[in-house]
Motif scaffolding. Structure first.
Motif, PDB file in Angstrom:
ATOM      1  N   ALA A  96       0.819  -1.210   0.000  1.00  0.00           N
ATOM      2  CA  ALA A  96       0.000   0.000   0.000  1.00  0.00           C
ATOM      3  C   ALA A  96       0.851   1.258   0.000  1.00  0.00           C
ATOM      4  O   ALA A  96       1.721   1.434   0.862  1.00  0.00           O
ATOM      5  N   GLU A  97       0.583   2.124  -0.976  1.00  0.00           N
ATOM      6  CA  GLU A  97       1.204   3.443  -1.062  1.00  0.00           C
ATOM      7  C   GLU A  97       2.731   3.341  -1.022  1.00  0.00           C
ATOM      8  O   GLU A  97       3.401   3.911  -0.164  1.00  0.00           O
ATOM      9  N   VAL A  98       3.263   2.621  -1.981  1.00  0.00           N
ATOM     10  CA  VAL A  98       4.707   2.409  -2.062  1.00  0.00           C
ATOM     11  C   VAL A  98       5.331   3.393  -3.045  1.00  0.00           C
ATOM     12  O   VAL A  98       4.659   3.964  -3.900  1.00  0.00           O
ATOM     13  N   THR A  99       6.628   3.570  -2.926  1.00  0.00           N
ATOM     14  CA  THR A  99       7.392   4.387  -3.865  1.00  0.00           C
ATOM     15  C   THR A  99       8.082   3.487  -4.881  1.00  0.00           C
ATOM     16  O   THR A  99       8.228   2.278  -4.665  1.00  0.00           O
ATOM     17  N   ALA A 100       8.527   4.091  -5.963  1.00  0.00           N
ATOM     18  CA  ALA A 100       9.237   3.324  -6.985  1.00  0.00           C
ATOM     19  C   ALA A 100      10.509   2.695  -6.413  1.00  0.00           C
ATOM     20  O   ALA A 100      10.933   1.613  -6.850  1.00  0.00           O
ATOM     21  N   ALA A 101      11.111   3.342  -5.421  1.00  0.00           N
ATOM     22  CA  ALA A 101      12.340   2.820  -4.825  1.00  0.00           C
ATOM     23  C   ALA A 101      12.114   1.504  -4.093  1.00  0.00           C
ATOM     24  O   ALA A 101      13.064   0.737  -3.863  1.00  0.00           O
ATOM     25  N   GLU A 102      10.873   1.207  -3.732  1.00  0.00           N
ATOM     26  CA  GLU A 102      10.576  -0.031  -3.001  1.00  0.00           C
ATOM     27  C   GLU A 102      10.296  -1.217  -3.912  1.00  0.00           C
ATOM     28  O   GLU A 102      10.161  -2.346  -3.422  1.00  0.00           O
ATOM     29  N   ILE A 103      10.194  -0.990  -5.187  1.00  0.00           N
ATOM     30  CA  ILE A 103       9.832  -2.078  -6.101  1.00  0.00           C
ATOM     31  C   ILE A 103      10.814  -3.249  -6.035  1.00  0.00           C
ATOM     32  O   ILE A 103      10.374  -4.409  -6.031  1.00  0.00           O
ATOM     33  N   PRO A 104      12.132  -3.029  -5.966  1.00  0.00           N
ATOM     34  CA  PRO A 104      13.031  -4.193  -5.826  1.00  0.00           C
ATOM     35  C   PRO A 104      12.738  -5.022  -4.580  1.00  0.00           C
ATOM     36  O   PRO A 104      12.857  -6.255  -4.607  1.00  0.00           O
ATOM     37  N   ILE A 105      12.347  -4.380  -3.483  1.00  0.00           N
ATOM     38  CA  ILE A 105      12.010  -5.101  -2.258  1.00  0.00           C
ATOM     39  C   ILE A 105      10.773  -5.966  -2.487  1.00  0.00           C
ATOM     40  O   ILE A 105      10.735  -7.150  -2.112  1.00  0.00           O
ATOM     41  N   ALA A 150       5.389  -0.797 -13.713  1.00  0.00           N
ATOM     42  CA  ALA A 150       5.059  -1.949 -14.555  1.00  0.00           C
ATOM     43  C   ALA A 150       6.224  -2.313 -15.455  1.00  0.00           C
ATOM     44  O   ALA A 150       6.564  -3.496 -15.611  1.00  0.00           O
ATOM     45  N   GLY A 151       6.852  -1.298 -16.052  1.00  0.00           N
ATOM     46  CA  GLY A 151       7.985  -1.562 -16.931  1.00  0.00           C
ATOM     47  C   GLY A 151       9.137  -2.223 -16.203  1.00  0.00           C
ATOM     48  O   GLY A 151       9.766  -3.156 -16.721  1.00  0.00           O
ATOM     49  N   SER A 152       9.401  -1.756 -14.996  1.00  0.00           N
ATOM     50  CA  SER A 152      10.488  -2.330 -14.203  1.00  0.00           C
ATOM     51  C   SER A 152      10.215  -3.792 -13.871  1.00  0.00           C
ATOM     52  O   SER A 152      11.108  -4.645 -13.984  1.00  0.00           O
ATOM     53  N   LEU A 153       8.993  -4.109 -13.509  1.00  0.00           N
ATOM     54  CA  LEU A 153       8.641  -5.483 -13.162  1.00  0.00           C
ATOM     55  C   LEU A 153       8.644  -6.392 -14.383  1.00  0.00           C
ATOM     56  O   LEU A 153       9.090  -7.548 -14.323  1.00  0.00           O
ATOM     57  N   GLU A 154       8.164  -5.890 -15.492  1.00  0.00           N
ATOM     58  CA  GLU A 154       8.146  -6.693 -16.715  1.00  0.00           C
ATOM     59  C   GLU A 154       9.557  -7.019 -17.182  1.00  0.00           C
ATOM     60  O   GLU A 154       9.801  -8.084 -17.762  1.00  0.00           O
ATOM     61  N   THR A 155      10.487  -6.125 -16.921  1.00  0.00           N
ATOM     62  CA  THR A 155      11.890  -6.388 -17.250  1.00  0.00           C
ATOM     63  C   THR A 155      12.408  -7.620 -16.513  1.00  0.00           C
ATOM     64  O   THR A 155      13.267  -8.348 -17.006  1.00  0.00           O
ATOM     65  N   HIS A 156      11.844  -7.871 -15.330  1.00  0.00           N
ATOM     66  CA  HIS A 156      12.242  -9.034 -14.539  1.00  0.00           C
ATOM     67  C   HIS A 156      11.340 -10.241 -14.798  1.00  0.00           C
ATOM     68  O   HIS A 156      11.400 -11.238 -14.068  1.00  0.00           O
ATOM     69  N   GLY A 157      10.512 -10.151 -15.807  1.00  0.00           N
ATOM     70  CA  GLY A 157       9.735 -11.309 -16.223  1.00  0.00           C
ATOM     71  C   GLY A 157       8.350 -11.431 -15.633  1.00  0.00           C
ATOM     72  O   GLY A 157       7.672 -12.443 -15.858  1.00  0.00           O
ATOM     73  N   TRP A 158       7.886 -10.410 -14.911  1.00  0.00           N
ATOM     74  CA  TRP A 158       6.579 -10.495 -14.288  1.00  0.00           C
ATOM     75  C   TRP A 158       5.479 -10.080 -15.261  1.00  0.00           C
ATOM     76  O   TRP A 158       5.655  -9.164 -16.058  1.00  0.00           O
ATOM     77  N   ARG A 159       4.352 -10.755 -15.159  1.00  0.00           N
ATOM     78  CA  ARG A 159       3.180 -10.383 -15.955  1.00  0.00           C
ATOM     79  C   ARG A 159       2.351  -9.380 -15.153  1.00  0.00           C
ATOM     80  O   ARG A 159       1.851  -9.710 -14.074  1.00  0.00           O
ATOM     81  N   THR A 160       2.230  -8.173 -15.664  1.00  0.00           N
ATOM     82  CA  THR A 160       1.578  -7.100 -14.923  1.00  0.00           C
ATOM     83  C   THR A 160       0.337  -6.600 -15.659  1.00  0.00           C
ATOM     84  O   THR A 160       0.132  -6.882 -16.846  1.00  0.00           O
TER      85      THR A 160
END
Length: 293
Positions: A105-114, A145-155
C-alpha cells in the motif's frame, strides 16, 4: 491547557451543554480545574462517561449526580473502516477467484526491488499468488510496470483497464480511488515507506479495520502511536530488514497465522467504539431534552 477552566466556565455561563468522557482517573478531575471556578461537576457537565464503575463512584463522591454518569468502557483511539462498495468487492472477488493475494500500500518506486524479491520468494510456494501494488504517486504506475516486466513479471495497469485475472502476477492500481477495496480484498498488507525514515507511512488502522494483517518495516513516521499500540497487542508484524519481507508474507499466507494478527488488530481498532456510541447517544438524549441515560 491552562485556560481550560476559564473555557469551561464561560461555556457554562453561556448555557452550552458540555460532556465529559473521562480517559484519566476520575480522581484527577477533583480539585483545581473546577474548584477554581467555584462550580461543581454536576453544574458544568450535562453528562459524563467513565471507563469503569470505580471511577463512577469517585465522581459521585465529587458531587456528580448518579443519573448524569454512565459506564462506557475506555474512550481510546479508534478508526472507521475506509469506504468500499459491496458491488465493487463482489466483482473483484469473482475476478480473483479465491487466489492468494497480498497488498503493498502506497509504495514508492524505490521499493519495487524489495517487493519484487518478496514476491519471487513467496510465489515459489504459492504459484497463483497475486501482488497488488498501490503506488504512492499514481503517475509512477507505468514505470513500475515496466520495471517489473523487465524481470519477467506479468503485470496489468488499472488505469489502462487491466484486471487482476489469472494471467496477472502483479496488479498495479495507479488510480486515485481510495484504499478500502484493496484492503478488504487483501488478507495481508505491507505499509509502503516503512523502510524509509524520510517518508510518513499510511494509517495502519485502515487495513486493520478491514481485516487485513499489517506488515511494516522499522520506520513508522506519521503513525508512531498507532503502530506502537498494534505492536504492544501483537496485532502487526515488524519486518526488521527488507530481505525478510518475503518470509513474512509466506508465513501469513497460512490463514490461521493471518487470522491471529487480524483478530488482534480488530480488537485494538474497535476498542473505543462502544464508548463513542455511548457518548453520541448521551449527547443526542440531552439535546432532545431527555436525561443523559
Amino acid at each position: 491547557p491552562a485556560d481550560r477552566p476559564t473555557l469551561m466556565a464561560e461555556a457554562h455561563a453561556a448555557g452550552i451543554p458540555m460532556f465529559l468522557a473521562a480517559n484519566t482517573r476520575a480522581s484527577a478531575l477533583s480539585g483545581s480545574a473546577l474548584s477554581a471556578q467555584s462550580v461543581t461537576i454536576s453544574e458544568v457537565f450535562s453528562g459524563v462517561l467513565v471507563a469503569n464503575s470505580a471511577d463512577q463512584k469517585t465522581l459521585t463522591r465529587l458531587g456528580l449526580a448518579p443519573d448524569l454518569s454512565a459506564v462506557s468502557g475506555p474512550l481510546c483511539d479508534t478508526a472507521m473502516p475506509p469506504p468500499c462498495k459491496s458491488q465493487d468487492f463482489a466483482k473483484l472477488s469473482k475476478t480473483l477467484g479465491g487466489r492468494p493475494v497480498w497488498l503493498a500500500a502506497e509504495v514508492t518506486a524505490a521499493e519495487i526491488p524489495i517487493l519484487e524479491a518478496a514476491q519471487r520468494r513467496t510465489i515459489r510456494a504459492a504459484h497463483r499468488l497475486l501482488l497488488i501494488i498501490v503506488p504512492r504517486d499514481p503517475a509512477e504506475g507505468l514505470a513500475i510496470a515496466g520495471s517489473l516486466e523487465t524481470h519477467g513479471w506479468r503485470t496489468a495497469l488499472r488505469s489502462a483497464g487491466g484486471q487482476p485475472d489469472e494471467n496477472v502476477q502483479v496488479y498495479i492500481v495507479d488510480t486515485d480511488e481510495g484504499m478500502g477495496l484493496w484492503y478488504r480484498a487483501s488478507p495481508i498488507t505491507y505499509l509502503g515507506g516503512s523502510f524509509d525514515p524520510d517518508i510518513e507511512i499510511s494509517d495502519p488502522y485502515a487495513p486493520a479495520t478491514m481485516g487485513s494483517s499489517v506488515l511494516h518495516g522499522p520506520e513508522i513516521n506519521g503513525a508512531v502511536a498507532r503502530i506502537q499500540r498494534l505492536q504492544a497487542a501483537k496485532a502487526s508484524k515488524l519486518i526488521a530488514a527488507p530481505d525478510d519481507l518475503g518470509d513474512a508474507v509466506f508465513q501469513l499466507l497460512s490463514p490461521d497465522q493471518a487470522a491471529l494478527l487480524a483478530h488482534a488488530a480488530w480488537a485494538i481498532t474497535s476498542e473505543g467504539a462502544p464508548a463513542i456510541e455511548a457518548l453520541v447517544t448521551m449527547i443526542s438524549r440531552v439535546l432532545d431534552g431527555e436525561a443523559p441515560r
